[in-house]
Scaffold this active site. Sequence first.
Site, PDB file in Angstrom:
ATOM      1  N   CYS A  84       2.914  -3.555   4.163  1.00  0.00           N
ATOM      2  CA  CYS A  84       2.297  -2.200   4.496  1.00  0.00           C
ATOM      3  C   CYS A  84       2.674  -1.859   5.932  1.00  0.00           C
ATOM      4  O   CYS A  84       3.730  -1.936   5.996  1.00  0.00           O
ATOM      5  CB  CYS A  84       0.577  -2.574   4.666  1.00  0.00           C
ATOM      6  SG  CYS A  84       0.271  -3.828   6.213  1.00  0.00           S
TER       7      CYS A  84
ATOM      8  N   ARG B 105       6.594   0.120   8.798  1.00  0.00           N
ATOM      9  CA  ARG B 105       6.641   1.114  10.142  1.00  0.00           C
ATOM     10  C   ARG B 105       7.152   0.240  11.330  1.00  0.00           C
ATOM     11  O   ARG B 105       7.275   0.882  12.495  1.00  0.00           O
ATOM     12  CB  ARG B 105       5.385   1.520  10.568  1.00  0.00           C
ATOM     13  CG  ARG B 105       4.909   2.521   9.389  1.00  0.00           C
ATOM     14  CD  ARG B 105       3.251   3.075   9.826  1.00  0.00           C
ATOM     15  NE  ARG B 105       2.821   4.137   9.056  1.00  0.00           N
ATOM     16  CZ  ARG B 105       1.654   4.492   8.776  1.00  0.00           C
ATOM     17  NH1 ARG B 105       0.519   3.630   9.338  1.00  0.00           N
ATOM     18  NH2 ARG B 105       1.165   5.233   8.052  1.00  0.00           N
TER      19      ARG B 105
ATOM     20  N   HIS C  59       8.622 -25.039   8.483  1.00  0.00           N
ATOM     21  CA  HIS C  59       7.494 -25.760   8.980  1.00  0.00           C
ATOM     22  C   HIS C  59       6.065 -25.627   8.683  1.00  0.00           C
ATOM     23  O   HIS C  59       5.353 -26.345   8.672  1.00  0.00           O
ATOM     24  CB  HIS C  59       7.459 -25.314  10.658  1.00  0.00           C
ATOM     25  CG  HIS C  59       8.877 -25.749  11.313  1.00  0.00           C
ATOM     26  ND1 HIS C  59       8.679 -25.795  12.553  1.00  0.00           N
ATOM     27  CD2 HIS C  59       9.843 -26.226  11.003  1.00  0.00           C
ATOM     28  CE1 HIS C  59       9.766 -26.065  12.997  1.00  0.00           C
ATOM     29  NE2 HIS C  59      10.575 -26.465  12.113  1.00  0.00           N
TER      30      HIS C  59
ATOM     31  N   ASP D 180       0.925  -0.970   0.021  1.00  0.00           N
ATOM     32  CA  ASP D 180       0.006   0.201  -0.102  1.00  0.00           C
ATOM     33  C   ASP D 180       1.037   1.170  -0.046  1.00  0.00           C
ATOM     34  O   ASP D 180       2.190   1.169  -0.134  1.00  0.00           O
ATOM     35  CB  ASP D 180      -0.910   0.197   1.167  1.00  0.00           C
ATOM     36  CG  ASP D 180      -0.037   0.042   2.497  1.00  0.00           C
ATOM     37  OD1 ASP D 180       0.907   0.269   2.625  1.00  0.00           O
ATOM     38  OD2 ASP D 180      -1.099   0.065   3.651  1.00  0.00           O
ATOM     39  N   HIS D 181       0.291   2.395   0.271  1.00  0.00           N
ATOM     40  CA  HIS D 181       0.970   3.732   0.258  1.00  0.00           C
ATOM     41  C   HIS D 181       2.170   3.825   1.054  1.00  0.00           C
ATOM     42  O   HIS D 181       3.245   4.410   0.966  1.00  0.00           O
ATOM     43  CB  HIS D 181      -0.017   4.834   0.474  1.00  0.00           C
ATOM     44  CG  HIS D 181      -0.740   4.744   1.634  1.00  0.00           C
ATOM     45  ND1 HIS D 181      -1.693   3.965   2.173  1.00  0.00           N
ATOM     46  CD2 HIS D 181      -0.610   5.639   2.654  1.00  0.00           C
ATOM     47  CE1 HIS D 181      -2.272   4.203   3.012  1.00  0.00           C
ATOM     48  NE2 HIS D 181      -1.698   4.992   3.571  1.00  0.00           N
TER      49      HIS D 181
ATOM     50  N   THR E 225       2.044  -2.433   8.934  1.00  0.00           N
ATOM     51  CA  THR E 225       2.767  -3.515   9.903  1.00  0.00           C
ATOM     52  C   THR E 225       2.834  -4.822   9.423  1.00  0.00           C
ATOM     53  O   THR E 225       3.308  -5.478   9.899  1.00  0.00           O
ATOM     54  CB  THR E 225       1.695  -3.604  11.049  1.00  0.00           C
ATOM     55  OG1 THR E 225       0.263  -4.371  10.541  1.00  0.00           O
ATOM     56  CG2 THR E 225       1.270  -2.200  12.064  1.00  0.00           C
ATOM     57  N   GLY E 226       2.331  -5.029   8.252  1.00  0.00           N
ATOM     58  CA  GLY E 226       2.455  -6.310   7.466  1.00  0.00           C
ATOM     59  C   GLY E 226       1.004  -7.015   7.957  1.00  0.00           C
ATOM     60  O   GLY E 226       0.701  -8.164   7.407  1.00  0.00           O
ATOM     61  N   VAL E 227       0.323  -6.604   8.941  1.00  0.00           N
ATOM     62  CA  VAL E 227      -0.572  -7.577   9.324  1.00  0.00           C
ATOM     63  C   VAL E 227      -1.916  -7.442   8.478  1.00  0.00           C
ATOM     64  O   VAL E 227      -2.511  -8.571   8.029  1.00  0.00           O
ATOM     65  CB  VAL E 227      -1.012  -6.972  10.620  1.00  0.00           C
ATOM     66  CG1 VAL E 227      -2.526  -7.640  11.308  1.00  0.00           C
ATOM     67  CG2 VAL E 227      -0.124  -7.255  11.798  1.00  0.00           C
ATOM     68  N   GLY E 228      -2.406  -6.178   8.243  1.00  0.00           N
ATOM     69  CA  GLY E 228      -3.835  -6.108   7.377  1.00  0.00           C
ATOM     70  C   GLY E 228      -3.555  -6.679   5.798  1.00  0.00           C
ATOM     71  O   GLY E 228      -4.339  -7.527   5.655  1.00  0.00           O
TER      72      GLY E 228
ATOM     73  N   ARG F  24       0.402 -31.142   9.238  1.00  0.00           N
ATOM     74  CA  ARG F  24      -0.274 -29.966   9.574  1.00  0.00           C
ATOM     75  C   ARG F  24      -0.535 -29.053   8.505  1.00  0.00           C
ATOM     76  O   ARG F  24      -1.441 -28.290   8.850  1.00  0.00           O
ATOM     77  CB  ARG F  24       1.017 -29.187  10.640  1.00  0.00           C
ATOM     78  CG  ARG F  24       0.756 -30.059  11.944  1.00  0.00           C
ATOM     79  CD  ARG F  24       2.211 -29.612  12.739  1.00  0.00           C
ATOM     80  NE  ARG F  24       2.345 -30.489  13.836  1.00  0.00           N
ATOM     81  CZ  ARG F  24       3.681 -30.823  14.348  1.00  0.00           C
ATOM     82  NH1 ARG F  24       4.717 -30.271  13.953  1.00  0.00           N
ATOM     83  NH2 ARG F  24       3.746 -31.574  15.360  1.00  0.00           N
TER      84      ARG F  24
ATOM     85  N   HIS G 188       5.709 -31.854   9.534  1.00  0.00           N
ATOM     86  CA  HIS G 188       5.180 -30.485   9.173  1.00  0.00           C
ATOM     87  C   HIS G 188       3.963 -30.759   8.125  1.00  0.00           C
ATOM     88  O   HIS G 188       3.176 -29.919   7.791  1.00  0.00           O
ATOM     89  CB  HIS G 188       6.021 -29.533   8.836  1.00  0.00           C
ATOM     90  CG  HIS G 188       7.277 -29.481   9.906  1.00  0.00           C
ATOM     91  ND1 HIS G 188       7.046 -29.124  11.099  1.00  0.00           N
ATOM     92  CD2 HIS G 188       8.490 -29.853   9.924  1.00  0.00           C
ATOM     93  CE1 HIS G 188       7.984 -29.032  11.937  1.00  0.00           C
ATOM     94  NE2 HIS G 188       9.162 -29.321  10.918  1.00  0.00           N
TER      95      HIS G 188
END
Length: 154
Positions: free
Chosen positions: A65, A109, A98, A8-9, A67-70, A136, A133
Site C-alpha cells: 500500500c 510511496r 527470528h 490497494d490502488h 506505506t505498508g503499515v495499514g 517467542r 526464536h
Amino acid sequence: MRIAIGNDHVGTEMKRAIAAHLESLGHEVVNFGTDSTERTDYPIYGERVARAVAAGEVDCGILICGTGVGISLAANKVRGIRAVVCSEPYTARLSKQHNNTNILAFGARVVGVDLAKMIVDEWLNASFEGGRHQRRVDMIADIERREECGPEGC
C-alpha cells in the site's frame, strides 16, 4: 513457491513489477489485489492475502500500500499471521529468521522498485532459525489464543 500478492490502488504499479520479478525467479504469483489505480480500501486486500496464507492456499504473501503499515495491520488481525513492514533488506531477512514472518509488506510511496526487489529477495531467501526464536513465536501465538478465548482459555 506459491506467493499471494495484494495491494490497494497506491500499490498497483509496484505490484506489477514485484509480480514480474517473482515470476522471473520461478514463483507462482496469486493476485489478490486490485489492478486499478482507482481509490480503494487496503484492509480488503490485507485480509484476502492473510486468509490465503493462514489457510495454506499459498506459501507466503506480499502486501503493498502507500506505506505498508495499514495493509499489514489488517493482515495481522488474522490468526496465525505474522506480517512485517520493511523498508530495507536487513529487517526483512531478520524478520524471517527470528520471527518466522509469513507476510512481507512495504510501501510504494516509501521504497522504489529496485529496493523492493532486494527486500523481497532477502525475505524469500531467509529461513526461520527456530531455537530460542521458536519460544517467542509461540508466545505470540499464545497472545492470539488468549485474545480469542479470554484469559481462562477456550
